[in-house]
Design a protein around this motif. Structure first.
Motif, PDB file in Angstrom:
ATOM      1  N   PHE A 193      21.720 -30.801  38.361  1.00 21.41           N
ATOM      2  CA  PHE A 193      20.764 -30.655  37.263  1.00 21.41           C
ATOM      3  C   PHE A 193      19.527 -29.881  37.721  1.00 21.41           C
ATOM      4  CE2 PHE A 193      16.942 -32.194  35.084  1.00 21.41           C
ATOM      5  CZ  PHE A 193      17.227 -31.773  33.795  1.00 21.41           C
ATOM      6  N   VAL A 194      18.970 -30.255  38.855  1.00 14.59           N
ATOM      7  CA  VAL A 194      17.750 -29.609  39.339  1.00 14.59           C
ATOM      8  C   VAL A 194      17.991 -28.124  39.585  1.00 14.59           C
ATOM      9  CG1 VAL A 194      16.090 -29.530  41.239  1.00 14.59           C
ATOM     10  CG2 VAL A 194      16.817 -31.736  40.317  1.00 14.59           C
ATOM     11  N   SER A 195      19.153 -27.770  40.121  1.00 17.02           N
ATOM     12  CA  SER A 195      19.445 -26.365  40.407  1.00 17.02           C
ATOM     13  C   SER A 195      19.566 -25.525  39.140  1.00 17.02           C
ATOM     14  CB  SER A 195      20.741 -26.249  41.221  1.00 17.02           C
ATOM     15  OG  SER A 195      21.894 -26.506  40.422  1.00 17.02           O
ATOM     16  N   LYS A 196      19.851 -26.164  38.003  1.00 17.87           N
ATOM     17  CA  LYS A 196      20.033 -25.443  36.740  1.00 17.87           C
ATOM     18  C   LYS A 196      18.825 -25.535  35.816  1.00 17.87           C
ATOM     19  CE  LYS A 196      25.031 -26.180  36.880  1.00 17.87           C
ATOM     20  NZ  LYS A 196      26.180 -26.949  36.331  1.00 17.87           N
ATOM     21  N   PHE A 197      17.924 -26.455  36.107  1.00 15.93           N
ATOM     22  CA  PHE A 197      16.773 -26.665  35.228  1.00 15.93           C
ATOM     23  C   PHE A 197      15.777 -25.522  35.383  1.00 15.93           C
ATOM     24  CE2 PHE A 197      12.496 -28.514  34.513  1.00 15.93           C
ATOM     25  CZ  PHE A 197      12.636 -28.811  33.156  1.00 15.93           C
ATOM     26  N   GLN A 198      15.474 -24.822  34.294  1.00 14.48           N
ATOM     27  CA  GLN A 198      14.571 -23.671  34.327  1.00 14.48           C
ATOM     28  C   GLN A 198      13.224 -23.941  33.663  1.00 14.48           C
ATOM     29  OE1 GLN A 198      17.210 -20.735  32.481  1.00 14.48           O
ATOM     30  NE2 GLN A 198      17.579 -19.854  34.507  1.00 14.48           N
ATOM     31  N   GLY A 199      13.115 -25.024  32.902  1.00 14.59           N
ATOM     32  CA  GLY A 199      11.855 -25.339  32.255  1.00 14.59           C
ATOM     33  C   GLY A 199      12.041 -25.704  30.802  1.00 14.59           C
ATOM     34  N   VAL A 200      10.931 -25.696  30.068  1.00 11.67           N
ATOM     35  CA  VAL A 200      10.962 -26.091  28.657  1.00 11.67           C
ATOM     36  C   VAL A 200      10.024 -25.200  27.854  1.00 11.67           C
ATOM     37  CG1 VAL A 200      11.453 -28.507  29.238  1.00 11.67           C
ATOM     38  CG2 VAL A 200       9.082 -27.777  28.877  1.00 11.67           C
ATOM     39  N   ARG A 201      10.214 -25.250  26.548  1.00 13.66           N
ATOM     40  CA  ARG A 201       9.288 -24.635  25.592  1.00 13.66           C
ATOM     41  C   ARG A 201       8.835 -25.729  24.643  1.00 13.66           C
ATOM     42  NH1 ARG A 201      10.148 -21.668  20.622  1.00 13.66           N
ATOM     43  NH2 ARG A 201      12.399 -21.996  20.923  1.00 13.66           N
ATOM     44  N   VAL A 202       7.515 -25.906  24.513  1.00 17.06           N
ATOM     45  CA  VAL A 202       6.950 -26.935  23.646  1.00 17.06           C
ATOM     46  C   VAL A 202       6.419 -26.256  22.389  1.00 17.06           C
ATOM     47  CG1 VAL A 202       5.254 -28.787  23.446  1.00 17.06           C
ATOM     48  CG2 VAL A 202       6.350 -28.328  25.659  1.00 17.06           C
ATOM     49  N   VAL A 203       6.931 -26.663  21.239  1.00 13.29           N
ATOM     50  CA  VAL A 203       6.570 -26.047  19.963  1.00 13.29           C
ATOM     51  C   VAL A 203       5.773 -27.049  19.135  1.00 13.29           C
ATOM     52  CG1 VAL A 203       7.409 -24.889  17.884  1.00 13.29           C
ATOM     53  CG2 VAL A 203       8.677 -24.663  20.048  1.00 13.29           C
TER      54      VAL A 203
ATOM     55  N   GLY B 226       7.797 -23.752  33.304  1.00 12.27           N
ATOM     56  CA  GLY B 226       8.905 -23.569  34.237  1.00 12.27           C
ATOM     57  C   GLY B 226       9.397 -24.861  34.862  1.00 12.27           C
ATOM     58  N   PRO B 227      10.091 -24.759  36.008  1.00 16.28           N
ATOM     59  CA  PRO B 227      10.681 -25.935  36.663  1.00 16.28           C
ATOM     60  C   PRO B 227       9.662 -26.992  37.079  1.00 16.28           C
ATOM     61  CG  PRO B 227      11.626 -23.905  37.533  1.00 16.28           C
ATOM     62  CD  PRO B 227      10.464 -23.501  36.685  1.00 16.28           C
ATOM     63  N   GLU B 228       8.367 -26.604  37.176  1.00 15.97           N
ATOM     64  CA  GLU B 228       7.354 -27.594  37.548  1.00 15.97           C
ATOM     65  C   GLU B 228       7.226 -28.714  36.521  1.00 15.97           C
ATOM     66  OE1 GLU B 228       5.389 -24.833  34.722  1.00 15.97           O
ATOM     67  OE2 GLU B 228       6.681 -24.536  36.465  1.00 15.97           O
ATOM     68  N   THR B 229       7.830 -28.517  35.349  1.00 14.10           N
ATOM     69  CA  THR B 229       7.833 -29.563  34.321  1.00 14.10           C
ATOM     70  C   THR B 229       8.532 -30.826  34.811  1.00 14.10           C
ATOM     71  OG1 THR B 229       7.968 -27.786  32.698  1.00 14.10           O
ATOM     72  CG2 THR B 229       8.408 -29.992  31.903  1.00 14.10           C
TER      73      THR B 229
ATOM     74  N   SER C  40       5.490 -32.169  17.611  1.00 13.82           N
ATOM     75  CA  SER C  40       5.719 -31.500  18.890  1.00 13.82           C
ATOM     76  C   SER C  40       7.203 -31.597  19.219  1.00 13.82           C
ATOM     77  CB  SER C  40       4.889 -32.152  19.997  1.00 13.82           C
ATOM     78  OG  SER C  40       5.163 -31.563  21.247  1.00 13.82           O
ATOM     79  N   THR C  41       7.851 -30.441  19.420  1.00 13.40           N
ATOM     80  CA  THR C  41       9.285 -30.371  19.683  1.00 13.40           C
ATOM     81  C   THR C  41       9.518 -29.717  21.036  1.00 13.40           C
ATOM     82  OG1 THR C  41       9.653 -30.071  17.313  1.00 13.40           O
ATOM     83  CG2 THR C  41      11.508 -29.599  18.771  1.00 13.40           C
ATOM     84  N   VAL C  42      10.391 -30.303  21.841  1.00 16.72           N
ATOM     85  CA  VAL C  42      10.666 -29.780  23.180  1.00 16.72           C
ATOM     86  C   VAL C  42      12.039 -29.129  23.211  1.00 16.72           C
ATOM     87  CG1 VAL C  42      10.981 -30.359  25.617  1.00 16.72           C
ATOM     88  CG2 VAL C  42       9.208 -31.516  24.272  1.00 16.72           C
ATOM     89  N   PHE C  43      12.079 -27.876  23.658  1.00 13.22           N
ATOM     90  CA  PHE C  43      13.328 -27.155  23.923  1.00 13.22           C
ATOM     91  C   PHE C  43      13.485 -27.025  25.432  1.00 13.22           C
ATOM     92  CE2 PHE C  43      12.221 -25.982  19.663  1.00 13.22           C
ATOM     93  CZ  PHE C  43      13.427 -25.805  19.002  1.00 13.22           C
ATOM     94  N   MET C  44      14.658 -27.365  25.950  1.00 15.11           N
ATOM     95  CA  MET C  44      14.935 -27.273  27.380  1.00 15.11           C
ATOM     96  C   MET C  44      15.753 -26.016  27.667  1.00 15.11           C
ATOM     97  SD  MET C  44      16.738 -30.117  29.911  1.00 15.11           S
ATOM     98  CE  MET C  44      15.347 -31.271  29.834  1.00 15.11           C
TER      99      MET C  44
END
Length: 212
Positions: A112-122, A136-139, A169-173
């Motif tokens: 999971f960690v190797s594939k996690f690129q971050g999120v977008r918060v709308v 980014g991944p620092e999330t 507030s909506t989170v996209f991963m």
């Protein structure tokens, strides 16, 4: 901290609702002004349902918004968006995967960690006030065990203040490829898709003017 599992079946329903818009009724609700007095606690501590202080757990001094008891803030505050954690099996030897899936890493959490690129918060998705911020991944703030399984815990931010009133507030991963948690062979239960996808629904938030 007792984590909340976000499973793909729920994610699919969320994605349909988000991608088709929040609807006129929801937009009208978001636009209503807040008339009651300010109620957010001044100490900024976000306490999870099991009593964990998320600010201490994640090392964040600003207000965390998103968990059920932490959805109110004052206008002018920067804030962080907390959202459900993600848990996996403990190791490759015990992992169970759907047919046709091959993990990139032997350990499911490492995968999971190797594939996690971050999120977008709308904020206020589907309305004229919609705005988004990308992180980014620092999330991914911390990986800690719960009931013998590793869980990744997140917080995105800091985010800019919002006007007084009701918001969502909506989170996209974002993942570089499909990830499966190793806990079952059912793709609809244990896997997250590659690319960007809705990880939460439109979570309600309320911003208050400070009393003067």
């Amino acid at each position: 901290m007792r984590p909340t599992r976000m499973r793909t079946a729920a994610l699919a329903a969320v994605a349909v609702a988000v991608l088709t818009g929040t609807g006129a009724a929801q937009a009208q609700t978001q636009a209503r002004p807040v008339t009651q007095v300010a109620v957010p606690p001044a100490d900024h501590n976000c306490i999870s349902p099991d009593g964990t202080n998320l600010n201490t757990f994640l090392g964040i001094s600003e207000r965390i918004m998103g968990p059920p008891a932490c959805r109110e803030a004052f206008v002018g505050e920067q804030w962080y968006r907390g959202f459900p954690s993600w848990g996996t099996a403990t190791g490759g030897d015990d992992a169970r995967y759907p047919r046709g899936y091959t993990p990139a890493r032997f350990d499911p959490m490492d995968d999971f960690v190797s594939k996690f690129q971050g999120v977008r918060v709308v904020s206020d998705i589907g309305t004229a006030r919609e705005q988004s911020r990308t992180f980014g991944p620092e999330t991914l703030r911390r990986i800690a065990p719960f009931d013998g399984l590793p869980f990744a815990t997140f917080a995105a931010g800091p985010l800019p203040t919002l006007p007084a009133g009701r918001h969502t507030s909506t989170v996209f991963m974002r993942l570089s490829a499909e990830h499966c948690d190793g806990l079952s062979r059912r793709r609809e239960v244990s896997c997250l898709p590659g690319g960007e996808f809705a990880y939460t629904g439109p979570t309600p938030l309320t911003l208050f003017l400070k009393n003067t």
